[in-house]
Design a protein around this motif. Sequence first.
Motif, PDB file in Angstrom:
ATOM      1  N   THR A 200       1.126  -9.373  -3.168  1.00  0.00           N
ATOM      2  CA  THR A 200       0.882  -9.474  -1.727  1.00  0.00           C
ATOM      3  C   THR A 200       1.546 -10.711  -1.144  1.00  0.00           C
TER       4      THR A 200
ATOM      5  N   ARG B 139       0.841  -1.199   0.000  1.00  0.00           N
ATOM      6  CA  ARG B 139       0.000   0.000   0.000  1.00  0.00           C
ATOM      7  C   ARG B 139       0.875   1.247   0.000  1.00  0.00           C
TER       8      ARG B 139
ATOM      9  N   ASN C  71     -10.759  -4.453   4.343  1.00  0.00           N
ATOM     10  CA  ASN C  71     -10.814  -5.230   3.103  1.00  0.00           C
ATOM     11  C   ASN C  71      -9.857  -6.412   3.175  1.00  0.00           C
TER      12      ASN C  71
ATOM     13  N   ALA D  96      -2.120  -8.346  -8.147  1.00  0.00           N
ATOM     14  CA  ALA D  96      -2.122  -7.859  -6.766  1.00  0.00           C
ATOM     15  C   ALA D  96      -1.976  -8.982  -5.745  1.00  0.00           C
TER      16      ALA D  96
ATOM     17  N   TYR E 138      -7.122  -9.551  -0.422  1.00  0.00           N
ATOM     18  CA  TYR E 138      -5.809 -10.135  -0.703  1.00  0.00           C
ATOM     19  C   TYR E 138      -5.139 -10.726   0.534  1.00  0.00           C
TER      20      TYR E 138
ATOM     21  N   LEU F 165       2.094   1.813  -3.401  1.00  0.00           N
ATOM     22  CA  LEU F 165       0.995   2.022  -4.357  1.00  0.00           C
ATOM     23  C   LEU F 165       0.855   0.881  -5.354  1.00  0.00           C
ATOM     24  N   TYR F 166       1.281  -0.313  -4.964  1.00  0.00           N
ATOM     25  CA  TYR F 166       1.209  -1.447  -5.880  1.00  0.00           C
ATOM     26  C   TYR F 166      -0.225  -1.944  -6.103  1.00  0.00           C
ATOM     27  N   LEU F 167      -1.164  -1.485  -5.258  1.00  0.00           N
ATOM     28  CA  LEU F 167      -2.554  -1.885  -5.459  1.00  0.00           C
ATOM     29  C   LEU F 167      -3.356  -0.844  -6.243  1.00  0.00           C
ATOM     30  N   SER F 168      -2.787   0.328  -6.463  1.00  0.00           N
ATOM     31  CA  SER F 168      -3.579   1.410  -7.033  1.00  0.00           C
ATOM     32  C   SER F 168      -2.931   2.144  -8.188  1.00  0.00           C
ATOM     33  N   ASP F 169      -1.617   2.043  -8.329  1.00  0.00           N
ATOM     34  CA  ASP F 169      -0.911   2.843  -9.332  1.00  0.00           C
ATOM     35  C   ASP F 169      -0.202   1.935 -10.335  1.00  0.00           C
TER      36      ASP F 169
ATOM     37  N   ILE G  95      -0.902  -4.504 -12.358  1.00  0.00           N
ATOM     38  CA  ILE G  95      -1.746  -4.310 -11.191  1.00  0.00           C
ATOM     39  C   ILE G  95      -2.716  -5.469 -11.008  1.00  0.00           C
ATOM     40  N   ASP G  96      -2.943  -6.244 -12.071  1.00  0.00           N
ATOM     41  CA  ASP G  96      -3.799  -7.430 -11.962  1.00  0.00           C
ATOM     42  C   ASP G  96      -3.141  -8.544 -11.157  1.00  0.00           C
TER      43      ASP G  96
END
Length: 349
Positions: A212, A152, A254, A208, A257, A155-159, A205-206
């Motif tokens: 993780t 997080r 959440n 994720a 993952y 930014l590996y989950l969003s960028d 990003i797919d």
Amino acid sequence: MADPAAKAFRLAEVLGFTANNTQELRDFLLTVDPQDLVSHDDDIITPEVTPADLYNKQPYRPLRGLLSSYMKVSDNPLKNMMDYILSLLILPLPPLQEEIRIQHLAWLPVIEQDVEGAFVTEWPAESLKAGRFNKVPVITGFTSGDGLELIRQKLYLSDPAAVQELSDNFVQIVSPILHLPTAEEREEAALMMRDFYFGHENITIDDAQAITDMCTDIYWGEPADATVRAASNHTDAGPIYYHLFDYRGPELGNGTYGTSHASQGFMMFYNERMGLPDPNTTFGQLRLAMIRLWSNFIKYGTPSPEGEEFIWEPFDNTNLYYAHITDTVNLEQALFKERMEFWQQNIPL
């Protein structure tokens, strides 16, 4: 890892003092307010530098210009490209800097000289393997999504651009943090890790879940697993109660993952924001069960003293027992078997 002494000199300069030797440095740092010592981490971590950045900065601009000129006049495009790649391979490029890594901490423990008052005089892994540790009962483990703490931040989950940076510089980012003796071995292992966790050329990003899992294993899963295995090699070691915390309920956020880092704390200790959960809910019942197990361990040295319904068997290198904590607590064997065997075979402690 950057030289800790160099970082200490850099910290002094950030604080306005130039030391000529370690004695001057020590004397100055002893006068500094403790808050100032810990509030400049971002100023002393070396900035991110990628191979592309280096090619566009000094001292490589002259060579870039030479290559560009050559590529314009040569009539062999394939030779142009091969020469260009070769030139990059032979450049004396410095290693990628700390900020590009998955985790970058300004200060880490160091191995001290073996003098009176020294605290850490050998690598803890060596102490563990040699049996130089306190032989007491242990309860330990990790969460299924411990790595979310780091990814997080990166930014590996969003960028998508951040994930592309990981993909483009994977070996440089991952290899320095692997516990193998030589750079060559670490780089080879990083390539094997990429194939094991992702199995294809480009990381996106797919991926994720795979990101993780990898970050969880690097920083929490493999260290915990290697520790319990190494300690269990010693017949005089105390019992080790190993667990995976994997509750995915909405109370902890959440859980797509995995279960986030240190989520056990929300189960064990009162949280003013959450309040006391309803004991009739799944979350409330699990909380009571975990508090009972951990309280038993504190009082009796085992989570399952005589008379308890759930028997938490201690870990050993034959049965590989662990408590898998989801909506309930169940005894299972071989935590993340395929992933941990990959580390044992390729990146052993």
